[in-house]
Design a protein around this motif. Structure first.
Motif, PDB file in Angstrom:
ATOM      1  N   ILE A 135       9.308  -0.941  -7.015  1.00  0.00           N
ATOM      2  CA  ILE A 135       8.906  -0.133  -5.864  1.00  0.00           C
ATOM      3  C   ILE A 135       8.008   0.977  -6.379  1.00  0.00           C
ATOM      4  CG2 ILE A 135       9.702   1.219  -3.900  1.00  0.00           C
ATOM      5  CD1 ILE A 135      12.483  -0.122  -4.330  1.00  0.00           C
ATOM      6  N   ALA A 136       6.763   1.003  -5.904  1.00  0.00           N
ATOM      7  CA  ALA A 136       5.785   1.958  -6.424  1.00  0.00           C
ATOM      8  C   ALA A 136       6.191   3.390  -6.110  1.00  0.00           C
ATOM      9  CB  ALA A 136       4.409   1.665  -5.839  1.00  0.00           C
ATOM     10  N   ARG A 180       2.291   2.191  -2.632  1.00  0.00           N
ATOM     11  CA  ARG A 180       3.284   1.837  -1.607  1.00  0.00           C
ATOM     12  C   ARG A 180       3.575   0.337  -1.581  1.00  0.00           C
ATOM     13  NH1 ARG A 180       5.293   5.102   2.203  1.00  0.00           N
ATOM     14  NH2 ARG A 180       5.502   3.362   3.660  1.00  0.00           N
ATOM     15  N   THR A 181       3.567  -0.290  -2.737  1.00  0.00           N
ATOM     16  CA  THR A 181       3.877  -1.722  -2.777  1.00  0.00           C
ATOM     17  C   THR A 181       5.315  -1.953  -3.212  1.00  0.00           C
ATOM     18  OG1 THR A 181       3.052  -1.920  -5.051  1.00  0.00           O
ATOM     19  CG2 THR A 181       1.517  -2.470  -3.267  1.00  0.00           C
ATOM     20  N   VAL A 220       3.257  -8.989  -4.955  1.00  0.00           N
ATOM     21  CA  VAL A 220       3.372  -7.968  -3.921  1.00  0.00           C
ATOM     22  C   VAL A 220       3.870  -8.662  -2.656  1.00  0.00           C
ATOM     23  CG1 VAL A 220       2.110  -6.286  -2.519  1.00  0.00           C
ATOM     24  CG2 VAL A 220       1.485  -6.623  -4.933  1.00  0.00           C
ATOM     25  N   ILE A 221       4.892  -8.124  -2.031  1.00  0.00           N
ATOM     26  CA  ILE A 221       5.474  -8.794  -0.856  1.00  0.00           C
ATOM     27  C   ILE A 221       5.274  -7.998   0.432  1.00  0.00           C
ATOM     28  CG2 ILE A 221       7.192 -10.035  -2.221  1.00  0.00           C
ATOM     29  CD1 ILE A 221       9.264  -7.939  -1.072  1.00  0.00           C
ATOM     30  N   ASN A 222       4.417  -6.973   0.395  1.00  0.00           N
ATOM     31  CA  ASN A 222       4.220  -6.187   1.621  1.00  0.00           C
ATOM     32  C   ASN A 222       2.754  -5.862   1.892  1.00  0.00           C
ATOM     33  OD1 ASN A 222       4.170  -4.345  -0.591  1.00  0.00           O
ATOM     34  ND2 ASN A 222       4.799  -2.644   0.730  1.00  0.00           N
ATOM     35  N   LYS A 263       8.640  -2.931   4.803  1.00  0.00           N
ATOM     36  CA  LYS A 263       9.308  -3.348   3.570  1.00  0.00           C
ATOM     37  C   LYS A 263       9.436  -2.228   2.541  1.00  0.00           C
ATOM     38  CE  LYS A 263       8.532  -8.332   3.603  1.00  0.00           C
ATOM     39  NZ  LYS A 263       8.013  -9.494   2.849  1.00  0.00           N
ATOM     40  N   TYR A 264       8.434  -1.377   2.437  1.00  0.00           N
ATOM     41  CA  TYR A 264       8.481  -0.316   1.426  1.00  0.00           C
ATOM     42  C   TYR A 264       9.672   0.604   1.673  1.00  0.00           C
ATOM     43  CZ  TYR A 264       6.961   3.479  -1.644  1.00  0.00           C
ATOM     44  OH  TYR A 264       6.904   4.451  -2.625  1.00  0.00           O
TER      45      TYR A 264
END
Length: 201
Positions: free
Chosen positions: A21-22, A33-34, A50-52, A179-180
């Protein structure tokens, strides 16, 4: 580089199956914010997705580009296939597609990345999804995030990332914008609590 760390016989690294989580201190705009799902981590480097981040291409666009279907066939796709989600998986090899999916679908090229999640990067799964015969849960990602030997560990030690165990429901959730914050909630953290002094969990 990173793709060499992902193969069927590898031992799992300690960050495999983790979320990155960035942190607000993340200077790289590619990762601000990834949330990243780490698929492979070893002394050779790391690879994840990256999933978002949304992707403008649609699944029919991909099928037409790969010449799996023509335009008339694409119009007749089953609704589930037509709406199949495509995401921007990272800045490396953005023209290459990968499918993260539940383990109810397996082919000779599928690679397990956690107890319940597999990765397939061949056309067989794309064709299966187009016929409505794909895995129960899946998302396609164009590109990936890769790190050389020791690079990710350095970024974590420099407070670039928080880490926590990944959750399947978050990987496949279609609400990308949420997601973040939801990933932070898994750790009991709110965005307002983050500072440049935090570490990994």
């Amino acid at each position: 580089m990173a793709t060499t760390v992902l193969h069927k016989t590898r031992e799992r690294g300690f960050l495999d199956g983790q979320f990155l989580i960035a942190m607000p201190s993340m200077f790289d705009a590619n990762f601000a914010r990834t949330v990243i799902f780490v698929c492979a981590h070893s002394e050779d480097g790391a690879m994840g997705f990256v999933i978002n981040r949304p992707q403008r291409l649609t699944f029919p666009d991909v099928l037409l580009h790969l010449q799996i279907l023509d335009e008339e066939e694409a119009i007749r796709l089953p609704p589930m296939a037509r709406d199949f989600q495509i995401q921007a998986g990272g800045p490396v090899e953005t023209g290459r597609g990968f499918v993260l999916h539940s383990d109810d679908y397996l082919s000779d090229s599928s690679i397990p990345v956690s107890d319940d999640i597999c990765l397939t990067a061949t056309l067989d799964i794309v064709r299966a999804i187009s016929r409505g015969e794909g895995p129960l849960k899946a998302t396609m990602l164009l590109g990936y995030a890769g790190w050389g030997p020791g690079q990710l560990e350095t970024e974590i030690s420099q407070n670039g990332w928080l880490t926590c165990p990944a959750r399947e429901e978050l990987i496949f959730d279609r609400a990308l914008d949420e997601k973040y914050d939801r990933a932070l909630e898994l750790m009991g953290v709110s965005p307002a609590m983050l500072s440049t002094d935090a570490g990994h969990a």
